[in-house]
Write a protein that holds these residues in place. Structure first.
Motif, PDB file in Angstrom:
ATOM      1  N   TYR A  99       0.834  -1.199   0.000  1.00 53.56           N
ATOM      2  CA  TYR A  99       0.000   0.000   0.000  1.00 53.56           C
ATOM      3  C   TYR A  99       0.874   1.257   0.000  1.00 53.56           C
ATOM      4  CZ  TYR A  99      -3.705   3.255   1.258  1.00 53.56           C
ATOM      5  OH  TYR A  99      -4.587   4.303   1.247  1.00 53.56           O
ATOM      6  N   PHE A 100       1.871   1.269   0.872  1.00 55.03           N
ATOM      7  CA  PHE A 100       2.735   2.456   0.948  1.00 55.03           C
ATOM      8  C   PHE A 100       3.490   2.669  -0.365  1.00 55.03           C
ATOM      9  CE2 PHE A 100       3.020   1.628   5.762  1.00 55.03           C
ATOM     10  CZ  PHE A 100       1.860   2.356   5.968  1.00 55.03           C
ATOM     11  N   VAL A 101       4.041   1.592  -0.903  1.00 63.36           N
ATOM     12  CA  VAL A 101       4.851   1.742  -2.121  1.00 63.36           C
ATOM     13  C   VAL A 101       3.991   2.200  -3.295  1.00 63.36           C
ATOM     14  CG1 VAL A 101       6.207   0.495  -3.854  1.00 63.36           C
ATOM     15  CG2 VAL A 101       6.625   0.113  -1.423  1.00 63.36           C
ATOM     16  N   ASN A 102       2.753   1.745  -3.324  1.00 61.91           N
ATOM     17  CA  ASN A 102       1.911   2.102  -4.468  1.00 61.91           C
ATOM     18  C   ASN A 102       1.117   3.391  -4.279  1.00 61.91           C
ATOM     19  OD1 ASN A 102       2.014  -0.122  -6.625  1.00 61.91           O
ATOM     20  ND2 ASN A 102       1.867  -1.254  -4.698  1.00 61.91           N
ATOM     21  N   GLU A 105       4.106   8.753  -1.660  1.00 61.28           N
ATOM     22  CA  GLU A 105       5.323   9.210  -2.328  1.00 61.28           C
ATOM     23  C   GLU A 105       6.536   8.844  -1.500  1.00 61.28           C
ATOM     24  OE1 GLU A 105       4.483  13.459  -2.944  1.00 61.28           O
ATOM     25  OE2 GLU A 105       5.126  12.994  -4.981  1.00 61.28           O
ATOM     26  N   ILE A 106       6.804   7.556  -1.365  1.00 65.73           N
ATOM     27  CA  ILE A 106       7.970   7.205  -0.565  1.00 65.73           C
ATOM     28  C   ILE A 106       9.214   7.369  -1.433  1.00 65.73           C
ATOM     29  CG2 ILE A 106       6.613   5.561   0.792  1.00 65.73           C
ATOM     30  CD1 ILE A 106       8.375   3.401  -0.584  1.00 65.73           C
ATOM     31  N   TRP A 107      10.342   7.534  -0.775  1.00 67.80           N
ATOM     32  CA  TRP A 107      11.579   7.717  -1.537  1.00 67.80           C
ATOM     33  C   TRP A 107      12.090   6.356  -2.009  1.00 67.80           C
ATOM     34  CZ3 TRP A 107      10.473  10.597   2.861  1.00 67.80           C
ATOM     35  CH2 TRP A 107      10.381  11.977   2.673  1.00 67.80           C
ATOM     36  N   GLY A 108      12.789   6.358  -3.107  1.00 71.61           N
ATOM     37  CA  GLY A 108      13.445   5.131  -3.579  1.00 71.61           C
ATOM     38  C   GLY A 108      12.493   4.016  -3.955  1.00 71.61           C
ATOM     39  N   ARG A 109      11.373   4.367  -4.584  1.00 71.13           N
ATOM     40  CA  ARG A 109      10.386   3.359  -4.907  1.00 71.13           C
ATOM     41  C   ARG A 109      10.951   2.287  -5.841  1.00 71.13           C
ATOM     42  NH1 ARG A 109       6.420   6.401  -6.680  1.00 71.13           N
ATOM     43  NH2 ARG A 109       5.252   6.553  -4.765  1.00 71.13           N
ATOM     44  N   GLY A 110      11.708   2.740  -6.864  1.00 66.85           N
ATOM     45  CA  GLY A 110      12.300   1.798  -7.818  1.00 66.85           C
ATOM     46  C   GLY A 110      13.223   0.816  -7.124  1.00 66.85           C
ATOM     47  N   LEU A 297      -5.770   3.597  -8.979  1.00 64.51           N
ATOM     48  CA  LEU A 297      -5.482   4.383  -7.777  1.00 64.51           C
ATOM     49  C   LEU A 297      -4.205   5.178  -7.966  1.00 64.51           C
ATOM     50  CD1 LEU A 297      -6.268   1.855  -4.915  1.00 64.51           C
ATOM     51  CD2 LEU A 297      -7.524   3.924  -5.485  1.00 64.51           C
ATOM     52  N   GLN A 298      -4.270   6.438  -7.623  1.00 60.87           N
ATOM     53  CA  GLN A 298      -3.124   7.323  -7.832  1.00 60.87           C
ATOM     54  C   GLN A 298      -2.249   7.395  -6.581  1.00 60.87           C
ATOM     55  OE1 GLN A 298      -2.935   9.169 -10.995  1.00 60.87           O
ATOM     56  NE2 GLN A 298      -4.343   7.475 -11.351  1.00 60.87           N
ATOM     57  N   VAL A 299      -1.012   7.812  -6.807  1.00 60.56           N
ATOM     58  CA  VAL A 299      -0.137   8.112  -5.671  1.00 60.56           C
ATOM     59  C   VAL A 299      -0.654   9.395  -5.026  1.00 60.56           C
ATOM     60  CG1 VAL A 299       2.177   8.797  -5.010  1.00 60.56           C
ATOM     61  CG2 VAL A 299       1.844   7.009  -6.721  1.00 60.56           C
ATOM     62  N   GLN A 300      -0.751   9.361  -3.689  1.00 59.93           N
ATOM     63  CA  GLN A 300      -1.312  10.536  -3.012  1.00 59.93           C
ATOM     64  C   GLN A 300      -0.213  11.380  -2.405  1.00 59.93           C
ATOM     65  OE1 GLN A 300      -3.183   8.029  -0.115  1.00 59.93           O
ATOM     66  NE2 GLN A 300      -5.190   8.642  -0.853  1.00 59.93           N
ATOM     67  N   PHE A 313       9.184   2.327   7.415  1.00 64.33           N
ATOM     68  CA  PHE A 313       8.634   0.981   7.529  1.00 64.33           C
ATOM     69  C   PHE A 313       9.101   0.112   6.370  1.00 64.33           C
ATOM     70  CE2 PHE A 313       5.326  -1.974   6.147  1.00 64.33           C
ATOM     71  CZ  PHE A 313       5.196  -2.774   7.275  1.00 64.33           C
ATOM     72  N   VAL A 314       8.933   0.647   5.158  1.00 63.75           N
ATOM     73  CA  VAL A 314       9.258  -0.139   3.965  1.00 63.75           C
ATOM     74  C   VAL A 314      10.750  -0.463   3.928  1.00 63.75           C
ATOM     75  CG1 VAL A 314       9.358  -0.085   1.453  1.00 63.75           C
ATOM     76  CG2 VAL A 314       7.317   0.730   2.629  1.00 63.75           C
ATOM     77  N   PHE A 315      11.565   0.541   4.271  1.00 62.06           N
ATOM     78  CA  PHE A 315      13.009   0.289   4.188  1.00 62.06           C
ATOM     79  C   PHE A 315      13.505  -0.663   5.267  1.00 62.06           C
ATOM     80  CE2 PHE A 315      15.328   2.499   0.893  1.00 62.06           C
ATOM     81  CZ  PHE A 315      14.288   3.165   0.270  1.00 62.06           C
TER      82      PHE A 315
END
Ligand SMILES: Nc1ncnc2c1ncn2[C@@H]1O[C@H](COP(=O)(O)OP(=O)(O)OP(=O)(O)O)[C@@H](O)[C@H]1O
Ligand SMILES: [Mg+2]
Lengths: 563, 360
Positions: A99-102, A105-110, A297-300, A313-315
């Motif tokens: 959910y967060f990645v999609n 706008e988290i950094w370093g998504r790629g 769904l768009q990036v918010q 969290f993601v990292f």
């Protein structure tokens, strides 16, 4: 017709296919292959498992003794234990991460996406032994922390297995939920938000229900992968025994294993995975909403705080998941003395694997390539039959191919040995049986890839070719195959990267001279040669990851294609 | 083997309970340009695919010349089919597309080249021979598949709405081109369309289909001027339909009819249908006359005028909810009449067709 001389009608060639029809002949061949490599071995395991008691009259003797002896049924309970918890944890970690990645706008998504893929495709047993190197009894970090007076929890036994499975298999949930999110239209969320719902409430009431098929599918795939994995529990389990380990032990025991018992255990394993897959199919169908997003769904935009928290969290998750891989690559360049690594750079490990690697590497590349080509060839034909020639035979093929998903590697291995250990088909210990095992296990990748593309190609193009006088065989080769080229290629790349790291079937089927890189790593790990194992592991990760780089960059596939 | 005649003998195709083609019989002459015309879902494609061999009919036979081809696989039927979706081979160049059928027949390279060149020229594609389909316009792609189907010198050319994906201008241009090419080659052609203008313009004969059945098979002229059924009368061109009551004979082969707004004499084209009647006459067959001039005719009030430049369309209200459309021409120096003017509508007895009303 004056200016143009007459053309003779289309040629009619002879041959078997001419009399019976091209596709009926191909269908028969394909069917024999699948029946012989999948259905027959499975049937034989069931047969063998019931055979011991046949003399005494109790055909279920093995099963009765299994469920009455604590040693055995405890193993089954253990298997459920180390599959259930990774399933729960994978959902708890994978859903928010996706959910967060999609959405944020988290950094370093790629980077995150690449890391998830890398985790996903890296061989689980490499991850496990890497954790041992870090957190084992003489692990680098264990010693570091204990020198600080901080005792770390043990990596061995059930908790360690659950920990490794969770990190290894959460990408199932992540990737499926990511693609699930992409199929939801932005309007769904907008409508809910517009009615005054908060973000969490919107997720819970409007978005999560649409994700149920993705989440349940991901969860059950985590469960199946955990339930059938052989390498990790061997490395981390110690006295904590799970079903695949028991099967392996009973089957390849040097002091006379009990293949009958191993067969009975395999049947149990197969029953569980089949049930899980059926449950998954039922759940997906039951909860599917078949929405096609016009505007996904768009990036918010989020407040900075939320953005930072989500990124953290993601990292953290990705960091843990990548740690064992990073550790392998780093330690492959470190001097080692048995299990003890020394902090100085060296290429010794690579030098040492050079001569030893030659045969296994050649074996691995050869088997994988042949199996991949077979998969591409047969898989495309099967896809054609499923899509273009619907009927009872075609749906039987479809079911059989999907069934091969349910057959765990170790069960397939046992089945093939039981089926092909006697003349005229004495294949055990040969390269052929490994290639055939890889082929049948990974066939669904090719089939699925071609099926979905073929469904989008109008039948008219093939009809036009037939109409112009080309027979069905020629039409398939000259028209269908070129049109499916990218699908066949991406199916082949997936097959390759999944085959090259195969361990559980290989463990059962290999014979020393047919050892693969994965087997070699496994042996080095069991013998405690971590330096060499790391160098081999790095090579294997590269071989697994490279085709995927091609897949994502040149063919423009998304990570979701992996599951 | 050059072109052949085609006979379709009581061919039926069922899908479960529904019936897509219902006992169709046709005899198509050698070299004829024969059109299947009908609205969507009437079974045109189904019939064409049965002839091509892609579908197996439930009943009936198909013959090429005197040979029954029902057991012949589609690749051996030597038909050239042009698909509605083009079905161009996207991975092959224009030349390779056209040469495809010749290669399947195992012709020698030199012969293939000669034939391909001939058809590149005939379809004016010579300068595009090495392009890939994605580099061609829709019209050019359509010409490629046309050349591809014709170059194999098929016994029968089958075309399924080949122009329906093109814009109007291209369609108008290509339909003349296709017809000219077909005349030059002399190949028996079955052409499917739902565009009546296309059908009328191109065909030697037209079969109007409806719900899987044939309504009428005739030349374009007869289909338009002598529709055999009320459906054909309403489907082809425009027609005014008015309820009519038989008021006795009016000389040999003529009847008196009472219609809303007055009486007519109509020339009988066949037997008078029993029961209730409907009279049909086309807008351009109506003359607007002064109301008190005497003679036959329906009297009504001009309710609407549509000015279309060269033509003018009048709607005349006969009362009782009956409107009649009248087509007139716009001549210089003639002023348009005013709404509300009363007219008597004159129609020549030969221009009136009589049908039993459609049962809904
Ligand atoms: N595979 C099938 N199964 C069931 N019904 C079918 C099938 N193919 C066609 N039909 C039905 O048969 C009828 C005739 O279809 P057909 O494609 O021949 O129509 P058509 O005249 O070519 O229409 P269009 O102008 O839209 O192309 C239709 O009612 C269609 O729904
Ligand atoms: Mg059609």
């Amino acid at each position: 017709m004056s200016a143009l001389t007459d053309t003779a009608g289309p040629p009619r060639r002879g041959g078997l296919a001419r009399h019976l029809g091209f596709w009926p002949v191909v269908t028969a061949i394909v069917f024999v292959l699948i029946a012989g490599l999948l259905l027959l071995p499975v049937a034989n395991i069931v047969g063998v498992s019931l055979s011991a008691g046949a003399k005494t009259g109790g055909v279920f003797e093995n099963y009765v003794s299994f469920f009455s002896e604590r040693f055995y049924y405890q193993t089954l309970l253990n298997s459920f234990w180390v599959s259930f918890w990774p399933m729960v944890f994978a959902v708890c970690l994978g859903v928010p991460a996706a959910y967060f990645v999609n959405r944020y706008e988290i950094w370093g998504r790629g980077f995150v996406r690449a890391a998830v893929v890398l985790t996903f495709v890296s061989p689980p047993f490499i991850g496990s032994y890497s954790w041992v190197v870090l957190f084992g009894r003489s692990g680098v970090l264990t010693q570091f922390f204990s020198s600080l007076g901080i005792p770390l929890p043990s990596i061995y036994g059930a908790p360690g297995i659950i920990f490794v499975f969770t990190l290894q298999f959460f990408p199932f949930v992540f990737l499926l939920v990511s693609s699930g999110l992409k199929s939801i239209d932005q309007s769904v969320e907008d409508a809910a938000r517009n009615l005054g719902s908060s973000e969490f409430r919107t997720f819970r009431t409007a978005i999560a229900p649409l994700l149920v098929p993705s989440i349940t599918t991901g969860a059950l795939l985590v469960f199946i992968a955990s339930f059938t994995d052989l390498g990790t529990p061997i490395i981390l389990g110690e006295r904590f025994r799970v079903l695949p380990v028991l099967i392996y032990g009973e089957f390849v025991n040097e002091f006379g294993g009990r293949p009958v018992l191993a067969s009975a255990l395999s049947v149990l394993l197969l029953l569980v995975t089949t049930a899980a897959l059926l449950l998954q199919r039922w759940l997906s169908a039951r909860f599917s909403h078949a929405t096609a997003a016009i505007r996904p769904l768009q990036v918010q935009e989020q407040p900075l705080g939320k953005r930072i928290a989500a990124t953290a969290f993601v990292f953290l998750l990705i960091g843990f998941a990548l740690l064992p891989l990073a550790n392998i690559v780093v330690s492959s360049f470190l001097k080692s003395n048995g299990p003890v690594l020394v902090a100085s750079f060296t290429l010794d490990n690579y030098a040492r694997i050079m001569d030893r690697l030659a045969l296994p590497l050649w074996n691995t590349l050869f088997y994988t390539t042949v199996a991949t080509l077979l998969c591409a060839l047969v898989g495309t034909a099967v896809a054609y039959i499923i899509v273009r020639r619907p009927g009872p035979v075609s749906s039987l093929l479809d079911t059989a191919v999907m069934f091969s998903y349910a057959v765990p590697g170790i069960v397939l291995g046992v089945g093939l040995v039981v089926t092909y250990h006697e003349p005229p088909f004495a294949l055990t210990g040969t390269a052929a049986i490994l290639i055939l095992a890889y082929f049948i296990r990974r066939l669904p990748f090719s089939v699925r890839s071609s099926v979905s593309m073929l469904q989008q190609i109008s039948r008219d193009t093939e009809d036009a070719s037939i109409n112009l006088g080309a027979g069905p065989g020629r039409t398939f080769l000259r028209i269908t195959v070129p049109l499916l080229a990218t699908a066949i290629l991406s199916g082949a790349l997936l097959t390759w990267s999944n085959t090259i790291r195969e361990l559980s079937a290989t463990l059962i089927l290999q014979s020393g001279t047919t050892a693969t890189v994965a087997i070699e790593i496994f042996n080095e790990v069991v013998n405690g040669n971590f330096g060499v194992a790391s160098a081999l592991g790095t090579v294997l990760i590269l071989l697994t990851f490279l085709p995927l780089v091609v897949l994502f960059t040149l063919l423009g596939k998304k990570e979701e294609a992996l599951v | 083997m050059a072109s052949t005649s085609v006979r379709i003998d009581t061919v039926t195709k069922r899908y479960g309970d529904s019936i897509a083609v219902d006992g169709v019989s046709l005899a198509i002459a050698k070299g004829e340009f024969f059109t299947l015309l009908g609205s969507s879902g009437c079974g045109k494609t189904t019939l064409l695919r049965i002839v091509a061999g892609f579908l197996k009919q439930t009943g009936g036979r198909v013959l090429f010349g005197d040979t029954c081809i029902d057991d012949l696989a589609p690749q051996h039927r030597n038909t050239g089919m042009v698909f509605q979706s083009y079905a161009i081979f996207p991975h092959l160049s224009v030349v390779d597309n056209i040469a495809y059928g010749l290669r399947a027949r195992g012709l020698k390279a030199a012969e293939i080249k000669r034939k391909v060149d001939t058809y590149l020229e005939l379809t004016r594609l010579s300068h595009l021979g090495h392009r890939k389909p994605r580099e061609l316009s829709g019209g050019q792609q359509q010409r490629v598949v046309l050349a591809r189907a014709m170059v194999i010198e098929p016994d029968v050319l089958l075309m399924d709405e080949p122009l329906s994906n093109l814009d109007t201008e291209m369609r108008i241009h290509l339909r003349t081109e296709i017809r000219a090419l077909q005349r030059k080659i002399g190949v028996t052609t079955i052409y499917v369309t739902h565009d009546q203008e296309e059908a009328l313009l191109m065909s030697d004969r037209i079969a109007v289909m409806r719900g899987g059945r044939l309504e009428q098979v005739a030349s374009p002229h007869d289909i338009y001027n002598r529709p055999a059924t009320r459906f054909v009368a309403s489907f082809i061109g425009e027609n005014n339909f008015l309820p009519a009551v038989h008021r006795g004979e009016a000389g040999p082969g003529h009847v008196r009819l009472e219609l809303p707004g007055g009486q007519f004499t109509a020339k009988l084209r066949g037997d008078l249908p029993a029961g209730a009647l409907e009279a049909a006459f086309r807008p351009q067959d109506i003359e607007l006359c002064p109301p008190d001039g005497g003679g036959d005719g329906l009297v009504g009030t001009l309710a609407d005028i549509q000015f279309l430049g060269g033509t003018v369309r009048y709607a005349v209200d006969l009362g009782g909810g009956h409107l009649v459309q009248v087509a007139g021409s716009n001549r210089s120096g003639v002023a348009l009449p005013a709404i509300g003017t009363r007219y008597r509508l004159g129609v020549s007895p030969a221009a009136i067709a009589l049908f039993a009303p459609e049962v809904a």
